[in-house]
Design a protein around this motif. Structure first.
Motif, PDB file in Angstrom:
ATOM      1  N   SER A  11       0.970  -1.230   0.578  1.00 15.16           N
ATOM      2  CA  SER A  11      -0.026   0.172  -0.091  1.00 15.16           C
ATOM      3  C   SER A  11       0.606   0.892   0.000  1.00 15.16           C
ATOM      4  O   SER A  11       1.773   1.490   0.729  1.00 15.16           O
ATOM      5  CB  SER A  11      -0.786   0.096   1.185  1.00 15.16           C
ATOM      6  OG  SER A  11      -1.743  -1.196   1.503  1.00 15.16           O
ATOM      7  N   THR A  90      -4.252   0.326  -8.477  1.00 21.00           N
ATOM      8  CA  THR A  90      -4.743  -0.473  -7.341  1.00 21.00           C
ATOM      9  C   THR A  90      -5.291  -1.878  -8.293  1.00 21.00           C
ATOM     10  O   THR A  90      -6.077  -1.649  -8.784  1.00 21.00           O
ATOM     11  CB  THR A  90      -5.841   0.464  -6.758  1.00 21.00           C
ATOM     12  OG1 THR A  90      -5.816   1.312  -5.547  1.00 21.00           O
ATOM     13  CG2 THR A  90      -5.811  -0.586  -5.498  1.00 21.00           C
ATOM     14  N   THR A 123      -2.573  -1.204  -3.710  1.00 15.35           N
ATOM     15  CA  THR A 123      -2.678  -0.388  -3.262  1.00 15.35           C
ATOM     16  C   THR A 123      -2.623   0.355  -3.403  1.00 15.35           C
ATOM     17  O   THR A 123      -1.261   1.378  -2.533  1.00 15.35           O
ATOM     18  CB  THR A 123      -3.882  -1.166  -2.066  1.00 15.35           C
ATOM     19  OG1 THR A 123      -4.075  -2.229  -2.484  1.00 15.35           O
ATOM     20  CG2 THR A 123      -5.043   0.023  -1.457  1.00 15.35           C
TER      21      THR A 123
END
Length: 126
Positions: A11, A90, A123
């Motif tokens: 992320s 993403t 992400t």
């Protein structure tokens, strides 16, 4: 038996960078092609970048100038350097290997690939 194992997902915030790796075993990189694909929830799996065994590369328009695909033949590893990441990047990212050499157009089409990894999640938050 060909095995592809991806790593490096995670992320990050918008504008950040990640480097994906794909370790290949049982696959000889010669007169063929490897690529990166991605699939976001509810969307089709799409080609992101591909590289032929002789070094030529192809990129989806959406990632040109931001992503770089490369290979290390000595380590049998494929990489995807991703910079200036956006929330729309993403997705689950998959490494794929083809048994044949593909042209610049076909190298970004999933139907031409024979082997797939399990994927690594990327992400990007805004």
């Amino acid at each position: 038996q060909v095995q592809l194992v991806e790593s490096g997902g995670g992320s990050v915030q918008s504008g950040g960078s990640l480097r994906l790796s794909c370790a290949a075993s049982g696959y000889t990189y010669n007169n063929n092609c490897m690529g990166w694909f991605r699939q976001a929830p509810g969307k089709e799996r799409e080609g992101v970048a591909a590289i032929a065994s002789h070094g030529s590369t192809s990129y989806a328009d959406s990632v040109k100038g931001r992503f770089t695909i490369s290979q290390d033949n000595a380590k049998n590893t494929l990489y995807l350097e991703m910079n200036s990441l956006k929330p729309e990047d993403t997705a689950m990212y998959y490494c794929a290997a083809a048994s044949a050499l593909l042209g610049w157009w076909s190298s970004l089409l999933r139907k031409y690939y024979n082997y797939w990894g399990q994927g690594t999640q990327v992400t990007v938050s805004s």
